[in-house]
Design an enzyme around this catalytic site. Structure first.
Site, mmCIF file in Angstrom:
data_model
loop_
_atom_site.group_PDB
_atom_site.id
_atom_site.type_symbol
_atom_site.label_atom_id
_atom_site.label_comp_id
_atom_site.label_asym_id
_atom_site.label_seq_id
_atom_site.Cartn_x
_atom_site.Cartn_y
_atom_site.Cartn_z
ATOM 1 N N ARG A 64 58.090 60.409 65.756
ATOM 2 C CA ARG A 64 59.017 61.183 64.920
ATOM 3 C C ARG A 64 59.954 61.979 65.820
ATOM 4 N NH1 ARG A 64 57.367 65.324 60.054
ATOM 5 N NH2 ARG A 64 56.174 66.358 61.700
ATOM 6 N N ASP B 278 52.576 74.231 60.850
ATOM 7 C CA ASP B 278 53.688 73.776 61.674
ATOM 8 C C ASP B 278 54.982 74.367 61.125
ATOM 9 O OD1 ASP B 278 54.310 72.307 59.419
ATOM 10 O OD2 ASP B 278 54.009 70.351 60.344
#
Length: 540
Positions: free
Chosen positions: A168, A449
């Site tokens: 990613r 996160d």
């Protein structure tokens, strides 16, 4: 400052390059990155400006809807995405996490089907993190990643094939200020993609898989079209067939959910499906409608996957993917095993089980976990309820989702002082770690996160903006948020080692919870604090 100098005109590397990193920043790779920048950066900036214009429309009360100009794409039942690529047929459990060397080994050794190596939400993009992450993946693909730390050996397993690697890159909105082309920083997305693809695509093909990606934070099919153009140029440049690259798009914005057919269509030769990026999706709902009091959400814990707007999102995503022959991936289980409390751990793991059971029964083809210990639970659920490699054959023709379903904010739940404090703790706690180059922070047995930190600050901003009242009767104001922030920060800082960055994090966070200023992303707000340009950078 390191410079490619006369070899590549007007390209500068403004960060220190250590010896192991030189194999990434080669002359040839830097030339490829420069080509990507010069070809696509103008379009990227136009698309980012388009986001600003779209936000202005929403602020005027124009709600999103399915696009009339692309109705012919949605109504056409004949086109499909690409057939699953090697290593992507069965994706029932995917582990995700940052790209430090220990994590790379642990993730590839986990009992999962794929590993999403993350340069985005679980990575603090310091120059060293970004470049060392590229080194770690380069070495892992060639099985040269083993190392020793504190007398312990970290080695890749040899008893079976490793999980399929998916990378990613950063979203379109982020820059990489340590790599400058023609006086402009390159896009973080193009930098992460370009380094990984240039060095590893042919080796990955030789290994039996290919260069596979998760694509984050998109807000329109035009942004997917840009990725498709990047893929085509890149494949042509190194002379591999178009369609070798595969991209799974995270549907994690409220605008993208209205363009899922179009996103798959733009990427169809390269599409490997869509993913429910649940926390970013909630963040996007709050962010886009933050000025509209009809979109005020309760405490984060009340915004579950079964509330109306989230359930509609899941159903439409699965139906859309399966209609187009591609995977519909489920969301993240962020829990961390609670080792010192058996009863609490049992309850938490039961919650993971129930969440994965909901996903597989809904028709998802796989799911995410943040910790290797959760892989066993997720595997058990999907193995029992999905005996086939995927469920693409479940077309979900019974599903009918309207624009109003996607925007239905009716749900149970309240706003509490405890919810305010938890949001403050998560926001400041995550930002403090990010400023120390740690992009994935354990807080209260959850792996937080950037997405969950964004939910936290956006809720605090929204509650203060609209002066909502807590269930205890307190009005949420700028002054209340700032006072509680001070209390939370002092408490966290007092328990942390010397040299912590809680007060710096709180100084930034204080600007984001008053209902006044609102940064586009926390990561762009903080980025200059971790930029280290110039100085004693090595020559390439």
């Amino acid at each position: 400052m390191a410079t490619i100098g006369d070899l590549i005109k007007d390209v500068q590397v403004l960060g220190r390059v250590q010896e192991p990193q030189r194999k990434i920043l080669t002359k040839e790779c830097c030339a490829f990155l420069a080509t990507l920048h010069r070809t696509f950066n103008a379009t990227r900036k136009q698309l980012l400006h388009r986001r600003v214009l779209r936000q202005a429309e929403i602020d005027k009360g124009v709600l999103p809807d399915f696009l009339p100009e692309t109705k012919h794409i949605r109504d056409n039942d004949t086109w499909r995405g690409a057939d699953p690529a090697p290593g992507l047929v069965d994706r029932r459990v995917e582990i995700t996490g940052p790209i430090d060397r220990k994590m790379v080994i642990n993730a590839l050794n986990a009992d999962v089907w794929t590993y999403m190596a993350d340069f985005e939400d679980s990575n603090s993009p310091t120059w060293d993190n970004v470049i060392t992450g590229q080194v770690n993946l380069y070495d892992a693909i060639r099985r040269q990643v083993d190392f020793k730390l504190n007398g312990k050996d970290y080695k890749l397993r040899t008893d079976r094939a490793l999980p399929t690697l998916i990378v990613r890159p950063r979203g379109w909105h982020l820059d990489e200020k340590h790599f400058v082309v023609d006086g402009e920083p390159i896009s973080g997305a193009l930098f992460d993609f370009g380094c990984y693809f240039f060095h590893n695509a042919k080796q990955l093909i030789q290994n039996g898989h290919g260069p596979y990606f998760y694509l984050p934070k998109m807000e329109s099919h035009l942004e997917a079209r840009l990725w498709n153009d990047v893929f085509n140029l890149s494949q042509d440049t190194i002379r591999i067939p178009r369609g070798t690259i595969r991209g799974t798009v995270l549907i994690e914005t409220i605008l993208a959910v209205f363009e899922m057919d179009e996103i798959i269509y733009e990427l169809r030769q390269h599409s490997s499906g869509l993913n429910c990026g649940r926390w970013d999706y909630i963040f996007s709902v709050i962010k886009k409608f933050r000025n509209n009091p009809q979109f005020v959400l309760p405490d984060r814990s009340a915004v579950t996957m079964t509330v109306p707007f989230m359930e509609a999102y899941v159903k439409l995503l699965i139906k859309t993917c399966h209609r187009r022959g591609v995977h519909a991936m489920g969301g993240m289980a962020a829990q961390i095993p609670i080792k010192d409390n058996e009863e609490a751990n049992k309850k938490a793991m039961a919650g993971v089980y129930a969440d994965k059971l909901r996903e597989v029964r809904a028709g998802h083809d796989g799911t995410w976990v943040a910790h290797p210990a959760l892989a066993k639970i997720a595997s058990e659920v999907f193995n029992q309820h999905m005996p086939t490699p995927n469920q693409i054959f479940k077309r979900r023709e019974d599903v009918s989702v309207t624009a109003m379903d996607l925007l239905n904010m009716n749900m149970p739940g309240t706003i509490t002082e405890d919810g305010i404090r938890k949001n403050l703790e998560i926001g400041v706690g995550y930002m403090e770690g990010w400023l120390r180059a740690v992009g994935c922070v354990p807080i209260n047995y959850l792996m937080e996160d950037a997405a969950t930190a964004e939910v936290s600050r956006s809720q605090l901003w929204q509650w203060a903006k609209h002066g909502v009242r807590t269930v205890e009767g307190k009005k949420v104001t700028k002054e209340l948020n700032l006072q509680l922030l001070k209390e939370v920060t002092e408490k966290l800082a007092s328990k942390a080692p010397a040299g912590n960055k809680y007060h710096l994090a709180a100084r930034y966070f204080a600007t984001q919870i008053t209902g006044e200023d609102y940064a586009d992303f926390l990561t762009t707000l903080l980025y200059n604090e971790i930029v280290t340009v110039g100085g004693a950078a090595a020559k390439l």
